[in-house]
Design a protein around this motif. Structure first.
Motif, PDB file in Angstrom:
ATOM      1  N   ARG A 109       0.742  -1.146  -0.074  1.00 59.95           N
ATOM      2  CA  ARG A 109       0.035  -0.008   0.051  1.00 59.95           C
ATOM      3  C   ARG A 109       0.985   1.109   0.014  1.00 59.95           C
ATOM      4  O   ARG A 109       1.866   1.234   0.886  1.00 59.95           O
ATOM      5  N   ILE A 110       0.542   2.110  -1.016  1.00 60.81           N
ATOM      6  CA  ILE A 110       1.621   3.227  -1.088  1.00 60.81           C
ATOM      7  C   ILE A 110       0.375   4.414  -0.970  1.00 60.81           C
ATOM      8  O   ILE A 110      -0.750   4.443  -1.637  1.00 60.81           O
ATOM      9  N   ASN A 111       0.904   5.849  -0.610  1.00 66.41           N
ATOM     10  CA  ASN A 111       0.297   7.105  -0.601  1.00 66.41           C
ATOM     11  C   ASN A 111       0.575   7.476  -2.118  1.00 66.41           C
ATOM     12  O   ASN A 111       1.743   7.779  -2.501  1.00 66.41           O
ATOM     13  N   ALA A 117      -3.929  -0.912  -9.981  1.00 66.51           N
ATOM     14  CA  ALA A 117      -5.407  -0.802 -10.442  1.00 66.51           C
ATOM     15  C   ALA A 117      -5.692   0.527 -10.146  1.00 66.51           C
ATOM     16  O   ALA A 117      -5.844   1.122  -9.364  1.00 66.51           O
ATOM     17  N   ALA A 118      -5.980   1.180 -11.426  1.00 68.35           N
ATOM     18  CA  ALA A 118      -6.160   2.687 -11.552  1.00 68.35           C
ATOM     19  C   ALA A 118      -7.611   2.911 -11.196  1.00 68.35           C
ATOM     20  O   ALA A 118      -8.257   3.886 -11.081  1.00 68.35           O
ATOM     21  N   GLU A 166      -4.593   9.728  -1.543  1.00 71.24           N
ATOM     22  CA  GLU A 166      -5.010   8.328  -1.455  1.00 71.24           C
ATOM     23  C   GLU A 166      -4.127   7.380  -1.250  1.00 71.24           C
ATOM     24  O   GLU A 166      -3.180   7.294  -1.589  1.00 71.24           O
ATOM     25  N   LEU A 167      -4.578   6.155  -0.629  1.00 73.68           N
ATOM     26  CA  LEU A 167      -3.886   4.856  -0.321  1.00 73.68           C
ATOM     27  C   LEU A 167      -4.148   4.034  -1.459  1.00 73.68           C
ATOM     28  O   LEU A 167      -5.423   3.636  -1.770  1.00 73.68           O
TER      29      LEU A 167
END
Length: 65
Positions: free
Chosen positions: A3-5, A59-60, A9-10
């Motif tokens: 998980r990245i910022n 996943a955009a 948004e995360l």
């Protein structure tokens, strides 16, 4: 899965790490029906890893709207 910022948004990503040291990577953003985290891209990720590339799946899309 990581998980990245991104901005505020995360986001979740999948990172495949190459079998040997590399300075090359590929960022993969499939279309809305692409299911970036599904098994359909596991073989592709493995082939890039074996070839010496980092491979990030992202996943955009949240939904079709």
């Amino acid at each position: 899965m990581l998980r990245i910022n991104i901005g505020s948004e995360l986001k979740e990503i999948v990172l495949s790490i190459p079998s040997r040291k590399s300075d090359v990577g590929i960022i993969f953003v499939p279309g809305i029906s692409g299911e970036a985290f599904g098994a359909r891209y596991d073989l592709l990720a493995e082939k890039f890893r074996q070839a010496g590339y980092y491979f990030v799946r992202y996943a955009a899309w949240k939904d079709r709207e």
